[in-house]
Write an enzyme that holds these catalytic residues in place. Structure first.
Site, PDB file in Angstrom:
ATOM      1  CB  THR A  18      -0.929  -0.026   1.230  1.00 20.82           C
ATOM      2  OG1 THR A  18      -1.784  -1.146   1.087  1.00 20.82           O
ATOM      3  CG2 THR A  18      -1.766   1.227   1.354  1.00 20.82           C
ATOM      4  CE1 TYR A  60      -5.908   0.099  -0.179  1.00 20.48           C
ATOM      5  CE2 TYR A  60      -3.854  -0.331  -1.325  1.00 20.48           C
ATOM      6  CZ  TYR A  60      -4.674  -0.507  -0.229  1.00 20.48           C
ATOM      7  OH  TYR A  60      -4.270  -1.303   0.812  1.00 20.48           O
ATOM      8  CB  THR A 111       0.726  -3.590   6.386  1.00 18.26           C
ATOM      9  OG1 THR A 111      -0.585  -3.560   5.820  1.00 18.26           O
ATOM     10  CG2 THR A 111       1.370  -2.221   6.301  1.00 18.26           C
ATOM     11  CG  ASP A 112      -2.441  -7.449   3.598  1.00 16.20           C
ATOM     12  OD1 ASP A 112      -2.768  -6.545   4.385  1.00 16.20           O
ATOM     13  OD2 ASP A 112      -3.041  -7.674   2.531  1.00 16.20           O
ATOM     14  CE  LYS A 158      -2.799  -4.983   8.204  1.00 17.00           C
ATOM     15  NZ  LYS A 158      -2.836  -4.917   6.747  1.00 17.00           N
ATOM     16  CD  GLU A 160      -6.300 -27.278  27.854  1.00 14.30           C
ATOM     17  OE1 GLU A 160      -7.384 -27.858  27.701  1.00 14.30           O
ATOM     18  OE2 GLU A 160      -6.151 -26.061  27.629  1.00 14.30           O
TER      19      GLU A 160
HETATM   20  N1  ASP Z   1      -2.719  -5.500   0.852  1.00 10.45           N
HETATM   21  C1  ASP Z   1      -1.713  -4.525   1.118  1.00 10.45           C
HETATM   22  C2  ASP Z   1      -0.379  -5.231   1.137  1.00 10.45           C
HETATM   23  O1  ASP Z   1      -0.105  -5.951   2.049  1.00 10.45           O
HETATM   24  C3  ASP Z   1      -2.000  -3.843   2.409  1.00 10.45           C
HETATM   25  C4  ASP Z   1      -0.932  -2.874   2.885  1.00 10.45           C
HETATM   26  O2  ASP Z   1       0.165  -2.782   2.388  1.00 10.45           O
HETATM   27  O3  ASP Z   1      -1.233  -2.170   3.864  1.00 10.45           O
HETATM   28  O4  ASP Z   1       0.380  -5.056   0.224  1.00 10.45           O
END
Ligand code: ASP
Length: 362
Positions: free
Chosen positions: A46, A59, A125-126, A198, A319
Site C-alpha cells: 500500500t 486502491y 503490511t498484510d 498486524k 493440555e
Molecule cells: N494489501 C496490502 C499489502 O499488504 C495492504 C498494505 O500494504 O497495507 O500489500
C-alpha cells in the site's frame, strides 16, 4: 474564521516538521557531517499503492515506484545518501518465498559492501511480519535492516507512507539501530521482527508487539531505543539460504470448534512436510484433529501447535501430551511466523527435540 484556524494549524504543523528535520540535520552534523548511505529495496504494498481519488477505500497495491515514493518525502535527502532498487512491486498478499529469497540474497550482498550503512525494505503490511521474521533469520549482517509499509495508499488524504518512510530511513541511517535484528518502523514506532503482528485491517496504528512491547520510537529522525530483541537473529542465525531455491511446503490450518480433521489429512496427502495448527487457546484442537495430527507425525510430517489467540505463549505438554504425540509447541511465535521458522528448519534433517529448541531460540 474556520479556514484561517485550519491554515494556522497547517503552518504550525509545517514548523514542527521543519524543526524536526533541522534536528535530523543536526544529528548528521554530529556524525562528522558524513551522511550515511542507505539502500532502499522496494517490494510494493500500500505504501506504493494508488487510487483514483484521495478518499476512496479501494486502491491498487504496488503501483508506484520507489523513485516516486521518495519524491514525496521532503527533507529525506538530508538524512542519508539514498539509492533505490525495485526488487518487486506486489501487494504483500502475493509475497512469495521466491521474492523473499531474492531479498535475503540482496541484503547479504549489501551487508558486505563497506559503502552501505543501512537497508530499508518497503513492503505491504498484510504479510510484513512474516517477511520481517524470514529476513531476521536469513540476513547475515548487523547493519540496520528496517522494513516499512503504510496503511493508506500514496494518493490518500493524510497518506501515512511518506512519514513512515522518512522515519524508516532515519532508523536505517542510525548506528544505534545496528545489531537489533530486522526492525519494522511504522506510525512512529520501532518493532522487532520476532514479536510484532498486524492487529487492525485498516487502522494506521496496526502493528503491535503484544508480548514484548516496542523496541523504540522513531520521530522525525529522532530515535529512542528501549530494548534489544533477545532471540537469535541475523549474524548469529544458523539459517543460510544462499544456495536455497525452494522451501519445503508447510501449511497452516486454522482450528475452530468442531474443526474438520480431514484438512490435516489433505495437507499430508498434498505433500506438506510440516503443518502448523493455529490452535484454539493454548494451541488446542479437537480430539479428531489431534488423532489426524498424530497420524501425520507418524508419516514423518512435523506438526507445530501454535495459537490463533493474538497474545500469550503455547507451552509444551499443557493440555496436549506433546512428548507422546511428537508435536512441537510454538512458544511465542504466532502461526504465520511458526510456518517461516519450520520451513527454514526443514531445509535439513532434524529431530523433534532439535526443532523444539529452535522455537525457544529464534
Ligand atoms: N494489501 C496490502 C499489502 O499488504 C495492504 C498494505 O500494504 O497495507 O500489500
Amino acid at each position: 474564521m474556520y479556514a484561517s484556524r485550519r491554515w494556522a494549524a497547517f503552518m504550525f504543523a509545517l514548523c514542527v516538521v521543519c524543526y524536526d528535520i533541522a534536528l535530523a540535520e543536526d544529528s548528521v552534523a554530529e556524525s562528522g557531517g558524513k551522511k550515511p548511505n542507505v539502500v532502499i529495496l522496494a517490494t510494493g504494498g500500500t505504501i506504493a499503492g494508488a487510487a483514483e481519488s484521495g478518499t476512496q477505500a479501494g486502491y491498487t497495491s504496488g503501483a508506484v515506484t520507489i523513485d516516486a515514493m521518495l519524491a514525496a518525502v521532503p527533507g529525506v535527502d538530508k538524512l542519508a545518501n539514498i539509492k533505490g532498487e525495485q526488487v518487486a512491486n506486489v501487494g504483500s498478499q502475493d509475497m512469495s518465498f521466491d521474492i523473499l529469497l531474492k531479498l535475503a540474497n540482496r541484503i547479504n550482498e549489501l551487508g558486505k559492501q563497506p559503502d552501505v550503512d543501512g537497508i530499508v525494505i518497503t513492503h505491504g503490511t498484510d504479510t510484513l511480519e512474516e517477511s520481517a521474521y524470514f529476513l531476521n533469520l536469513t540476513s547475515k549482517t548487523d547493519k540496520p535492516i528496517v522494513m516499512v509499509g503504510s496503511m493508506r495508499p500514496s494518493t490518500a488524504v493524510s497518506a501515512d507512507g511518506p512519514l513512515n518512510l522518512y522515519n524508516a530511513i532515519a532508523v536505517a541511517a542510525d548506528p544505534k539501530a545496528k545489531g537489533r535484528g530486522v526492525l519494522v518502523v511504522m506510525n512512529d514506532e520501532i518493532h522487532g521482527a520476532h514479536s510484532l503482528t498486524k492487529t487492525s485491517t485498516t487502522a494506521v496504528e496496526t502493528f503491535m508487539s503484544p508480548l514484548r512491547g516496542l523496541v523504540g520510537t522513531a520521530n522525525y529522525g529522532k530515535n529512542d531505543y528501549f530494548s534489544r530483541p533477545t532471540w537469535k537473529h541475523t549474524s548469529q542465525s544458523e539459517f543460510d539460504v544462499a544456495k536455497v531455491k525452494k522451501l519445503p511446503r508447510v501449511d497452516v490450518i486454522f482450528a475452530c470448534a468442531d474443526m474438520s480433521p480431514d484438512l490435516i489429512d489433505s495437507a499430508v496427502s498434498n505433500g506438506a512436510k510440516g503443518i502448523v495448527i493455529a490452535g484454539v487457546g493454548n494451541g488446542n484442537m479437537n480430539k479428531a484433529s489431534l488423532d489426524a495430527a498424530a497420524n501425520a507425525v507418524k508419516k514423518g510430517v512435523v506438526v507445530v501447535r501454535a495459537s490463533r489467540v493474538p497474545t500469550g505463549t503455547v507451552g509444551r505438554d499443557v493440555e496436549v501430551d506433546d512428548d507422546k504425540l511428537g508435536f512441537i509447541a510454538s512458544d511465542e511465535l504466532n502461526p504465520q511466523k511458526s510456518r517461516i521458522l519450520l520451513s527454514l528448519a526443514l531445509l535439513q534433517k532434524r529431530t523433534p527435540e532439535g526443532i523444539q529448541e529452535l522455537f525457544y531460540t529464534y
